[in-house]
Design a protein around this motif. Sequence first.
Motif: not given
Length: 214
Positions: A92-95, A102-106, A127-134, A208-210
């Motif tokens: 819920a808060t990871l993303g 983290v810069s979301m520019e790319n 079950e759950k996931y968080t994803s950031y793609v180029p 951030i993950i930890k």
Amino acid sequence: MDNKDKNKKNPANDPNQGQGVNYEQTARLRIIKSEEIEADLKGKTIKNKLNKIKPMKTSSIYRKKYLVLALVVVLIFVLAYQLVKVKNLDFATLGANIEKKVSMENFVKGNDLSLRKLYGINKIEVEKYTSYVPKSNMMANEILIVKAKPEYADAILARIQKRVDAQSKSFKNYAPDQYKIMSSSVLKKKGDYIYFISYENVDLINKIIKANYE
């Protein structure tokens, strides 16, 4: 004829004549009685020895030692469980924390479509996931954190590895800087969690993950 001779000839005068004495039976009775007496004496001896044995009394010092030992064993089990158990990740808060630090520019926020297109992973397998793609195919920046369903975890890990290998091979020929990022990427599995981080600062994403474990 004197009286002695008369007694010898007259069976009626001999107390031992006419009634046969069974010496064999008498001897047997004596042996049986002797064995009974001997057994009785042995039984009494063993009973006396048992009566002399007194139960050991545990001193207070030994009781304290046993208590300390039991507490140490319990503590070891508790610590071991804390080391081996997999904590839950707060998606819920990871993303939000990734986007904040983290810069979301790319990057572009990933979804079910990009999950299937880039990694071959179907939504029903996780079950759950968080994803950031180029933003572009020419970039190697990717972040994917997945909590897989147990039966799909190994298969998902293999699919992500397949993409890493393909991207590394592609970047190696025409984009050395992106190849360096992809070749230094981190792909690991911890329980049912799978982490794929392809970014210039992998340590930052790891922190951030930890920080988002419950």
